[in-house]
Design a protein around this motif. Structure first.
Motif, PDB file in Angstrom:
ATOM      1  N   GLY A  85       0.795  -1.241   0.000  1.00 18.70           N
ATOM      2  CA  GLY A  85       0.000   0.000   0.000  1.00 18.70           C
ATOM      3  C   GLY A  85       0.816   1.273   0.000  1.00 18.70           C
ATOM      4  O   GLY A  85       0.255   2.366   0.067  1.00 18.70           O
ATOM      5  N   TYR A  91       6.859 -14.315 -13.382  1.00 12.18           N
ATOM      6  CA  TYR A  91       5.785 -13.388 -13.011  1.00 12.18           C
ATOM      7  C   TYR A  91       4.421 -13.904 -13.493  1.00 12.18           C
ATOM      8  O   TYR A  91       3.438 -13.931 -12.740  1.00 12.18           O
ATOM      9  CB  TYR A  91       6.107 -12.026 -13.619  1.00 12.18           C
ATOM     10  N   ALA A  95       0.468  -6.580  -3.150  1.00 13.00           N
ATOM     11  CA  ALA A  95       1.940  -6.550  -3.176  1.00 13.00           C
ATOM     12  C   ALA A  95       2.449  -7.478  -4.264  1.00 13.00           C
ATOM     13  O   ALA A  95       1.953  -8.595  -4.418  1.00 13.00           O
ATOM     14  CB  ALA A  95       2.509  -6.963  -1.823  1.00 13.00           C
ATOM     15  N   GLY A  96       3.420  -7.007  -5.005  1.00 12.05           N
ATOM     16  CA  GLY A  96       3.975  -7.855  -6.057  1.00 12.05           C
ATOM     17  C   GLY A  96       5.317  -7.324  -6.521  1.00 12.05           C
ATOM     18  O   GLY A  96       5.605  -6.130  -6.373  1.00 12.05           O
ATOM     19  N   ILE A  97       6.117  -8.231  -7.040  1.00 10.59           N
ATOM     20  CA  ILE A  97       7.420  -7.847  -7.588  1.00 10.59           C
ATOM     21  C   ILE A  97       7.599  -8.505  -8.956  1.00 10.59           C
ATOM     22  O   ILE A  97       6.880  -9.459  -9.286  1.00 10.59           O
ATOM     23  CB  ILE A  97       8.594  -8.279  -6.668  1.00 10.59           C
ATOM     24  N   CYS A 140       3.668  -2.755   3.798  1.00  8.74           N
ATOM     25  CA  CYS A 140       4.679  -2.609   2.748  1.00  8.74           C
ATOM     26  C   CYS A 140       5.973  -3.252   3.211  1.00  8.74           C
ATOM     27  O   CYS A 140       6.173  -3.496   4.399  1.00  8.74           O
ATOM     28  CB  CYS A 140       4.898  -1.150   2.394  1.00  8.74           C
ATOM     29  N   SER A 141       6.841  -3.536   2.247  1.00  8.39           N
ATOM     30  CA  SER A 141       8.098  -4.193   2.592  1.00  8.39           C
ATOM     31  C   SER A 141       9.176  -3.156   2.826  1.00  8.39           C
ATOM     32  O   SER A 141      10.120  -3.371   3.560  1.00  8.39           O
ATOM     33  CB  SER A 141       8.525  -5.130   1.468  1.00  8.39           C
ATOM     34  N   SER A 142       9.023  -2.014   2.172  1.00  7.87           N
ATOM     35  CA  SER A 142      10.076  -1.000   2.245  1.00  7.87           C
ATOM     36  C   SER A 142       9.386   0.343   2.426  1.00  7.87           C
ATOM     37  O   SER A 142       8.176   0.418   2.508  1.00  7.87           O
ATOM     38  CB  SER A 142      10.843  -1.001   0.934  1.00  7.87           C
ATOM     39  N   ILE A 200       5.448 -10.148   3.499  1.00  9.71           N
ATOM     40  CA  ILE A 200       4.325 -11.080   3.445  1.00  9.71           C
ATOM     41  C   ILE A 200       4.726 -12.448   2.894  1.00  9.71           C
ATOM     42  O   ILE A 200       3.969 -13.408   2.997  1.00  9.71           O
ATOM     43  CB  ILE A 200       3.149 -10.517   2.611  1.00  9.71           C
ATOM     44  N   CYS A 235       6.130  -5.363   6.759  1.00 10.81           N
ATOM     45  CA  CYS A 235       6.095  -6.823   6.903  1.00 10.81           C
ATOM     46  C   CYS A 235       6.470  -7.448   5.569  1.00 10.81           C
ATOM     47  O   CYS A 235       6.036  -6.979   4.514  1.00 10.81           O
ATOM     48  CB  CYS A 235       4.686  -7.261   7.297  1.00 10.81           C
TER      49      CYS A 235
HETATM   50  P1  NAI Z   1       4.999  -1.186  -7.098  1.00 12.01           P
HETATM   51  O1  NAI Z   1       6.304  -1.831  -7.370  1.00 12.01           O
HETATM   52  O2  NAI Z   1       4.845   0.285  -7.368  1.00 12.01           O
HETATM   53  O3  NAI Z   1       4.569  -1.456  -5.570  1.00 12.01           O
HETATM   54  C1  NAI Z   1       4.694  -2.741  -5.012  1.00 12.01           C
HETATM   55  C2  NAI Z   1       4.298  -2.706  -3.555  1.00 12.01           C
HETATM   56  O4  NAI Z   1       4.437  -4.030  -3.027  1.00 12.01           O
HETATM   57  C3  NAI Z   1       5.167  -1.807  -2.698  1.00 12.01           C
HETATM   58  O5  NAI Z   1       4.333  -1.138  -1.775  1.00 12.01           O
HETATM   59  C4  NAI Z   1       6.064  -2.800  -1.939  1.00 12.01           C
HETATM   60  O6  NAI Z   1       6.444  -2.315  -0.657  1.00 12.01           O
HETATM   61  C5  NAI Z   1       5.140  -3.997  -1.815  1.00 12.01           C
HETATM   62  N1  NAI Z   1       5.854  -5.265  -1.620  1.00 12.01           N
HETATM   63  C6  NAI Z   1       6.731  -5.872  -2.473  1.00 12.01           C
HETATM   64  N2  NAI Z   1       7.195  -7.000  -1.942  1.00 12.01           N
HETATM   65  C7  NAI Z   1       6.601  -7.149  -0.721  1.00 12.01           C
HETATM   66  C8  NAI Z   1       6.682  -8.115   0.332  1.00 12.01           C
HETATM   67  N3  NAI Z   1       7.472  -9.203   0.235  1.00 12.01           N
HETATM   68  N4  NAI Z   1       5.939  -7.910   1.457  1.00 12.01           N
HETATM   69  C9  NAI Z   1       5.141  -6.823   1.568  1.00 12.01           C
HETATM   70  N5  NAI Z   1       5.020  -5.887   0.611  1.00 12.01           N
HETATM   71  C10 NAI Z   1       5.745  -6.043  -0.515  1.00 12.01           C
HETATM   72  O7  NAI Z   1       3.924  -2.038  -7.914  1.00 12.01           O
HETATM   73  P2  NAI Z   1       2.570  -1.619  -8.671  1.00 12.01           P
HETATM   74  O8  NAI Z   1       2.889  -1.331 -10.083  1.00 12.01           O
HETATM   75  O9  NAI Z   1       1.796  -0.650  -7.885  1.00 12.01           O
HETATM   76  O10 NAI Z   1       1.828  -3.040  -8.691  1.00 12.01           O
HETATM   77  C11 NAI Z   1       0.940  -3.483  -7.682  1.00 12.01           C
HETATM   78  C12 NAI Z   1       0.416  -4.844  -8.063  1.00 12.01           C
HETATM   79  O11 NAI Z   1      -0.217  -4.783  -9.333  1.00 12.01           O
HETATM   80  C13 NAI Z   1       1.513  -5.907  -8.181  1.00 12.01           C
HETATM   81  O12 NAI Z   1       1.031  -7.130  -7.691  1.00 12.01           O
HETATM   82  C14 NAI Z   1       1.739  -5.984  -9.680  1.00 12.01           C
HETATM   83  O13 NAI Z   1       2.247  -7.246 -10.048  1.00 12.01           O
HETATM   84  C15 NAI Z   1       0.343  -5.758 -10.196  1.00 12.01           C
HETATM   85  N6  NAI Z   1       0.297  -5.292 -11.565  1.00 12.01           N
HETATM   86  C16 NAI Z   1       0.909  -4.129 -11.948  1.00 12.01           C
HETATM   87  C17 NAI Z   1       0.855  -3.724 -13.254  1.00 12.01           C
HETATM   88  C18 NAI Z   1       1.498  -2.462 -13.729  1.00 12.01           C
HETATM   89  O14 NAI Z   1       1.479  -2.222 -14.927  1.00 12.01           O
HETATM   90  N7  NAI Z   1       2.035  -1.619 -12.849  1.00 12.01           N
HETATM   91  C19 NAI Z   1       0.166  -4.522 -14.283  1.00 12.01           C
HETATM   92  C20 NAI Z   1      -0.447  -5.711 -13.771  1.00 12.01           C
HETATM   93  C21 NAI Z   1      -0.367  -6.067 -12.456  1.00 12.01           C
END
Ligand code: NAI
Length: 246
Positions: free
Chosen positions: A14, A156, A92-94, A37-39, A65, A63
């Motif tokens: 978030g 992914y 959350a995703g990477i 969030c992780s960071s 997750i 945390c």
């Molecule tokens: P982002 O990289 O801007 O943010 C990712 C968030 O996940 C951050 O708040 C980070 O702290 C948190 N996070 C990562 N690893 C974590 C862990 N181990 N534990 C807790 N928190 C963790 O990503 P974005 O672009 O906002 O994407 C959000 C979601 O949407 C992801 O699941 C991504 O795969 C998905 N998504 C994004 C797309 C895009 O075009 N940006 C397209 C399709 C899906």
């Protein structure tokens, strides 16, 4: 004055991007939010401030997750702080993109651990609360890569396709408990994850709606699913992708 108790949503990831937009949207809808969030706790705190300004309670938690026990602990802390949990958004995703011939084992494992196992951990630990409450709403953020595949994203796409199977199983299992579980599959959304894309990228021209999505486009679909409008929807996958995966 509205005396009805506000609902509580947990949003993983978030602190920025799509997760931050979801937090602000749910806050606008009068839902208390717990951000994980992780960071960058600072970034998550800033999102919390925006949410508080909308009149709801908002707290940030750090945390990983991907760790079963850590996810259990954070769910416990959130429940103690907010009293309950009504909504879980696994956002959350990477990504660790690489062609399959060169992909390292760690690249595969890390992505599955956060994107798929992380969602499992959060669902696993929130479900007893939902069952006790006789209701709950789970929304998992997948990707069109999970529907179509994507060259360079085998890890992914596997994690995101896995999320869909996980969600449909959970939807079937918990339907009798008044818990819904749905998936949103975003296309190209402008966030840190896609910062190498710009509007000149040929991929953007291939999107029927001719633009990248905004985090708010995804947040609006989440808000619908957790609203009364989503009460009779479970096990569904909604694409928010400008038509790219149709
Ligand atoms: P982002 O990289 O801007 O943010 C990712 C968030 O996940 C951050 O708040 C980070 O702290 C948190 N996070 C990562 N690893 C974590 C862990 N181990 N534990 C807790 N928190 C963790 O990503 P974005 O672009 O906002 O994407 C959000 C979601 O949407 C992801 O699941 C991504 O795969 C998905 N998504 C994004 C797309 C895009 O075009 N940006 C397209 C399709 C899906």
């Amino acid at each position: 004055m509205d005396m009805e108790k506000r609902r509580v949503a947990v949003i993983t990831g978030g602190s920025r991007g799509i997760g931050a937009a979801i937090a602000r949207q749910l806050a606008k809808d009068g839902i208390d939010v717990a951000l994980i969030c992780s960071s960058s706790r600072e970034a998550a705190e800033a999102v919390c401030q925006d949410c508080r300004a909308l009149g709801v309670r908002a707290e940030a938690y750090s945390c990983d997750i991907g760790a079963f026990a850590d996810a259990k602990q954070v769910v416990k802390e959130i429940k103690e702080a907010f009293g309950t949990i009504d909504i879980l958004i696994n956002n959350a995703g990477i990504n660790r993109d690489q062609l399959i011939a060169m992909m390292k084992e760690a690249d595969f494992d890390d992505v599955i651990r956060t994107n798929l196992k992380g969602a499992f951990h959060m669902i696993r630990h929130c479900t007893p609360i939902f069952i006790r409450n006789r209701g709950g709403k789970i929304v998992n953020i997948s990707s069109v890569a999970g529907l179509m595949g994507n060259a360079g994203q085998a890890n992914y796409a596997a994690s995101k396709a896995g999320l869909i199977g996980l969600s449909k199983s959970v939807a079937r299992e918990l339907a009798g408990k008044n818990v819904t579980c749905n998936v949103i599959a975003p296309g190209f959304i402008a966030t840190d994850m896609t910062k190498e894309f710009d509007s000149d990228n040929p991929l953007v021209a291939s999107i029927p709606l001719k633009r990248m999505g905004r985090p708010e486009d995804v947040a609006a679909a989440v808000a619908f699913l957790v609203s009364a409008g989503g009460d009779y929807i479970t096990g569904e996958v909604i694409r928010v992708d400008g038509g790219i995966a149709m």
